[in-house]
Design an enzyme around this catalytic site. Structure first.
Site, short mmCIF file in Angstrom:
data_model
loop_
_atom_site.label_atom_id
_atom_site.label_comp_id
_atom_site.label_asym_id
_atom_site.label_seq_id
_atom_site.Cartn_x
_atom_site.Cartn_y
_atom_site.Cartn_z
N SER A 256 0.65 -1.23 -0.07
CA SER A 256 0.10 0.18 0.09
C SER A 256 0.91 1.30 0.07
CB SER A 256 -0.94 0.03 1.09
OG SER A 256 -1.95 -1.02 0.90
N LYS B 8 -9.04 -4.70 12.19
CA LYS B 8 -10.14 -3.99 11.35
C LYS B 8 -11.40 -4.04 12.36
CE LYS B 8 -8.74 -5.25 6.81
NZ LYS B 8 -8.92 -5.75 5.54
N ASP C 226 -12.92 -2.86 1.16
CA ASP C 226 -12.66 -4.04 0.73
C ASP C 226 -13.49 -4.71 -0.04
OD1 ASP C 226 -10.05 -4.34 2.14
OD2 ASP C 226 -10.88 -4.72 3.78
N GLY D 208 -15.91 -19.93 1.22
CA GLY D 208 -15.07 -19.22 2.37
C GLY D 208 -16.34 -18.37 3.19
N GLY E 121 -15.23 -16.36 6.06
CA GLY E 121 -14.47 -15.26 6.93
C GLY E 121 -14.88 -13.87 6.85
N ASN F 2 -18.72 -23.25 3.02
CA ASN F 2 -17.59 -22.95 3.79
C ASN F 2 -17.36 -24.57 4.54
OD1 ASN F 2 -15.47 -21.55 4.95
ND2 ASN F 2 -16.93 -21.65 7.02
N LYS G 94 -20.75 -21.45 9.74
CA LYS G 94 -20.30 -20.10 9.56
C LYS G 94 -20.91 -19.62 8.25
CE LYS G 94 -15.72 -18.75 10.46
NZ LYS G 94 -14.30 -19.21 10.36
N ILE H 62 -9.43 -14.15 -4.42
CA ILE H 62 -8.99 -12.67 -3.85
C ILE H 62 -7.55 -12.88 -3.24
CG2 ILE H 62 -11.26 -12.36 -3.08
CD1 ILE H 62 -10.12 -12.67 -0.08
N TYR I 129 -3.80 -12.80 -4.17
CA TYR I 129 -3.10 -12.18 -5.34
C TYR I 129 -1.57 -12.63 -5.40
CZ TYR I 129 -1.58 -8.14 -2.32
OH TYR I 129 -1.10 -7.57 -1.39
P1 ATR Z 1 -10.25 -13.64 6.08
O1 ATR Z 1 -10.53 -12.45 6.98
O2 ATR Z 1 -9.13 -13.52 5.18
O3 ATR Z 1 -11.65 -14.00 5.17
P2 ATR Z 1 -10.64 -15.76 8.01
O4 ATR Z 1 -11.70 -14.78 8.70
O5 ATR Z 1 -9.93 -16.25 9.02
O6 ATR Z 1 -9.61 -14.84 7.05
O7 ATR Z 1 -11.55 -16.71 7.14
C1 ATR Z 1 -10.64 -17.71 6.57
C2 ATR Z 1 -11.79 -18.48 5.94
O8 ATR Z 1 -10.95 -19.51 4.96
C3 ATR Z 1 -12.93 -19.48 6.67
O9 ATR Z 1 -13.98 -19.38 5.87
C4 ATR Z 1 -12.06 -20.71 6.47
O10 ATR Z 1 -12.92 -21.72 7.04
P3 ATR Z 1 -13.40 -22.30 8.43
O11 ATR Z 1 -14.51 -21.33 8.73
O12 ATR Z 1 -13.73 -23.54 8.40
O13 ATR Z 1 -12.30 -22.18 9.32
C5 ATR Z 1 -11.47 -20.81 5.26
N1 ATR Z 1 -10.32 -21.85 5.03
C6 ATR Z 1 -9.13 -21.51 5.90
N2 ATR Z 1 -8.25 -22.62 5.44
C7 ATR Z 1 -8.93 -23.41 4.80
C8 ATR Z 1 -8.73 -24.69 4.10
N3 ATR Z 1 -7.58 -25.29 4.24
N4 ATR Z 1 -9.71 -25.47 3.41
C9 ATR Z 1 -10.86 -24.95 3.27
N5 ATR Z 1 -11.34 -23.52 3.84
C10 ATR Z 1 -10.31 -22.84 4.37
#
Ligand code: ATR
Length: 277
Positions: free
Chosen positions: A17, A66, A103, A128, A130, A152, A157, A216, A218
């Site tokens: 950034s 954040k 974002d 995902g 998260g 997910n 979640k 997402i 990069y």
């Molecule tokens: P971010 O803010 O970058 O989204 P996060 O809040 O930690 O990071 O979320 C990570 C996401 O990636 C979650 O949806 C996580 O799944 P879980 O909720 O089951 O933990 C997902 N994730 C992380 N590693 C993973 C993997 N090896 N396979 C599938 N999903 C994964």
């Protein structure tokens, strides 16, 4: 007086950034600088007080602050409040601090900048659930994407996110089975970020070659997921655009100007290619 901006986070030294914003200030003829500030977890309140006292004109917020920064701001805009995450702080003319989030809207801009036609009426699958997925889902809903499903690893979640946006929650297996229904796929997990976490977050045997596939992540620019989609003939959107657009929307909030995002993309790709040579 020369203005200054910052990004606060931990870690922060790797952030692209500062160079990106400083280039934009230079191109816009604005006398301002942008610096990385290392702020360890648990100290964001002190950091905000210092930034305020030292006269920063605005700053970006990255992991892990954040959400933690919210109580220290004077105001938070509706999208950031709904997301419970702030990535941009704007100092208002009266000195109050406004928290915003660019974002999710940045992702939508990056998606729509690179695809040939609008896909707002077609079903979207977000992989995902998260922080990043939450921001993207809310911004896509706000932008008019009507049918959003979230899958997910931890399905609870996905259910929690879907109850907020009115979407459909799926397990990874269910999503893989029904993959052909979706016109846009958005990969938001860290799977693919390095060789250690390479591979695919979901099996793509049923992917429609007409779907747009976005990631997402990069770095690398082309994850295993995007490579598999390209091999399948899909149009792809890499994660660099989201990074650039979240910054561009913050820059626009601070200055009223919109930087050259395509030129920035070319420059960043050239730098990434150079560093891997
Ligand atoms: P971010 O803010 O970058 O989204 P996060 O809040 O930690 O990071 O979320 C990570 C996401 O990636 C979650 O949806 C996580 O799944 P879980 O909720 O089951 O933990 C997902 N994730 C992380 N590693 C993973 C993997 N090896 N396979 C599938 N999903 C994964």
């Amino acid at each position: 007086m020369k203005k200054w901006y910052a990004v606060i986070g931990d870690p922060v030294s790797h952030s692209k950034s500062p160079a990106m914003h400083e280039a934009w200030f230079g191109e816009s003829g604005i006398d301002a600088s942008y610096i990385p500030v290392h702020v360890p977890a648990g100290t964001v309140g002190d950091a905000v007080a210092s930034l305020r006292r030292l006269g920063a004109s605005g700053w970006n917020v990255t992991v892990p602050h954040k959400q933690a920064i919210i109580p220290y701001l004077d105001e938070v805009d509706p999208l950031a409040a709904e997301m419970q995450a702030v990535n941009t702080v704007k100092v208002l003319p009266d000195g109050r601090l406004l928290g915003m989030n660019t974002d999710g809207p940045g992702f939508v801009r990056s998606l729509e900048e690179r695809i040939r036609q609008s896909r707002r009426d077609e079903p979207v699958l977000i992989i995902g659930a998260g922080g990043a997925a939450n921001g993207i889902a809310l911004a896509m809903k706000q932008a008019g994407y009507g049918k959003i499903a979230v899958c997910n690893r931890t399905v609870e979640k996905a259910e929690a996110l879907c109850s907020r946006i009115g979407g459909e929650a799926l397990s990874l297996d269910e999503a893989a089975e029904r993959l052909g229904e979706f016109g846009t796929l958005i990969q938001t997990t860290p799977v693919g970020m390095s060789t250690a976490t390479g591979g695919l977050p979901i099996s793509i045997g049923n992917l429609d070659p007409g779907a747009v596939v976005a990631d997402i992540v990069y770095s690398p620019l082309h994850t295993d997921f995007l490579k598999a989609a390209m091999k399948n003939g899909n149009e792809i959107v890499d994660g660099l655009g989201m990074f650039i657009w979240q910054g561009a929307l913050a820059f626009n909030e601070w200055t009223g100007l919109m930087p050259d995002t395509l030129g920035t993309r070319q420059r960043l790709i050239a730098e990434m290619e150079e560093s891997t040579c």
